[in-house]
Design an enzyme around this catalytic site. Structure first.
Site, PDB file in Angstrom:
ATOM      1  N   THR A  46       0.816  -1.214   0.000  1.00  0.00           N
ATOM      2  CA  THR A  46       0.000   0.000   0.000  1.00  0.00           C
ATOM      3  C   THR A  46       0.848   1.261   0.000  1.00  0.00           C
ATOM      4  O   THR A  46       0.390   2.325  -0.400  1.00  0.00           O
ATOM      5  CB  THR A  46      -0.950  -0.015   1.218  1.00  0.00           C
ATOM      6  OG1 THR A  46      -1.667  -1.246   1.228  1.00  0.00           O
ATOM      7  CG2 THR A  46      -1.952   1.126   1.164  1.00  0.00           C
ATOM      8  N   TYR A 133       4.867 -12.759   4.141  1.00  0.00           N
ATOM      9  CA  TYR A 133       3.800 -12.109   3.374  1.00  0.00           C
ATOM     10  C   TYR A 133       3.457 -13.025   2.203  1.00  0.00           C
ATOM     11  O   TYR A 133       4.186 -13.089   1.218  1.00  0.00           O
ATOM     12  CB  TYR A 133       4.297 -10.751   2.899  1.00  0.00           C
ATOM     13  CG  TYR A 133       3.291  -9.829   2.251  1.00  0.00           C
ATOM     14  CD1 TYR A 133       1.933 -10.117   2.210  1.00  0.00           C
ATOM     15  CD2 TYR A 133       3.713  -8.632   1.682  1.00  0.00           C
ATOM     16  CE1 TYR A 133       1.026  -9.250   1.623  1.00  0.00           C
ATOM     17  CE2 TYR A 133       2.823  -7.755   1.088  1.00  0.00           C
ATOM     18  CZ  TYR A 133       1.478  -8.062   1.062  1.00  0.00           C
ATOM     19  OH  TYR A 133       0.595  -7.201   0.468  1.00  0.00           O
ATOM     20  N   LYS A 161       1.258 -12.749   7.124  1.00  0.00           N
ATOM     21  CA  LYS A 161       0.202 -11.925   6.562  1.00  0.00           C
ATOM     22  C   LYS A 161      -0.425 -12.755   5.458  1.00  0.00           C
ATOM     23  O   LYS A 161       0.167 -12.977   4.399  1.00  0.00           O
ATOM     24  CB  LYS A 161       0.739 -10.603   6.025  1.00  0.00           C
ATOM     25  CG  LYS A 161      -0.369  -9.709   5.441  1.00  0.00           C
ATOM     26  CD  LYS A 161       0.171  -8.427   4.840  1.00  0.00           C
ATOM     27  CE  LYS A 161      -0.978  -7.637   4.211  1.00  0.00           C
ATOM     28  NZ  LYS A 161      -0.490  -6.422   3.498  1.00  0.00           N
TER      29      LYS A 161
END
Length: 285
Positions: A46, A133, A161
């Site tokens: 992000t 991730y 994640k």
């Protein structure tokens, strides 16, 4: 309790006239801290790290660490050049981080053995906890359950994640119990928390942050009816936040609130005008 729980904000990188807007970033972090978030991710997906020069990445991380105060900060680490990644881990060892968020190498699609070696070798070098991730939509390769369970044996690999999109994988990791499971797909926050996940790294929580925190707290305390009601109210916002490529919608929503400029770096583009208007309505609700 592990620090890898609750609602974490994967911070956008605000821009103004093409430059990183550190004042806006600082203000965002301070606001989220007051809203009760558990931590921050700097330079995650992000945050548009691929569009930042190395010096800009370092400056963003410095601002984030200074503004976060006592709240923990994860630094995103991604790429497919092994020597550069090792160098980056060594640099981050010198920072007061809570951990590093490491993705699978993108584009080259290594084997599962290659993935295990990738994460293990970086975890060996890291002096900080490692959060894996798993985001196959962006890297082109999925970290299979057996690989994740193998990596869970590493003493510095502490959480994942989870953007796998597989409820079976999510549940298996939760039942195994060695890794803290953080929802990475915002649409799966409610399900992951109800299954016993530890929290979420939620781009949508850039707005209506208090409601996301309240959702986590309600479900962590077993107040299912309250949590369900909160989630139903948040669902339209979560859907809109990912109607177009992230972080375009997030920045549009924040810009509609006057908190940042609606700027992204190419090849990312702003959210469409129709979505911008929709997000403005949802963020104000």
């Amino acid at each position: 309790m592990s620090i890898f729980s609750g609602i974490w904000i994967p911070l956008v990188t605000p821009f103004a006239n093409g430059a990183v807007d550190h004042d806006a970033l600082r203000a965002l972090i301070e606001g989220y801290a007051k809203a009760g978030v558990s931590g921050f991710v700097a330079l995650g997906t992000t945050g548009e790290p691929a569009a930042l020069e190395a010096s800009e990445q370092d400056a963003v991380l410095a601002t984030t660490l200074a503004a976060a105060g006592d709240l923990p900060v994860l630094a995103g680490v991604s790429g497919n050049h092994a020597a550069s990644l090792r160098e980056r881990i060594a640099q981050l060892n010198e920072q007061p981080l809570a951990g590093v968020l490491i993705s699978a190498p993108y584009y080259i699609r290594p084997s599962q053995a290659g993935l295990i070696d990738h994460f293990s070798s970086l975890a060996d070098l890291s002096q900080k906890p490692v959060v894996i991730y798993d985001i196959p939509a962006r890297t082109g390769v999925r970290i299979e359950l057996d690989s994740l369970l193998t990596l869970a044996a590493h003493p510095r690999v502490q959480a994942v994640k989870d953007c796998s999109g597989s409820p079976d994988t999510t549940l298996a990791l939760i039942l195994d119990g060695r890794l803290r499971v953080l929802a990475g797909n915002d649409s799966e926050i409610f399900t992951t928390l109800c299954m016993g996940g530890a929290g979420a790294v939620a781009a949508s929580a850039h707005v209506c942050t208090e409601r996301f925190v309240a959702l986590y707290r309600a479900l962590a305390a077993g107040r299912l009816d309250e949590g369900r009601s909160l989630w139903h109210a948040l669902a339209p916002l979560v859907s809109a936040m990912f109607a177009e490529p992230n972080p375009g919608p997030v920045k549009a929503a924040l810009a509609a609130q006057g908190r940042i400029e609606n700027e992204l770096r190419a090849p990312m583009t702003r959210a469409s005008e129709a979505l911008h208007l929709r997000l403005k309505q949802l963020a104000a609700a």
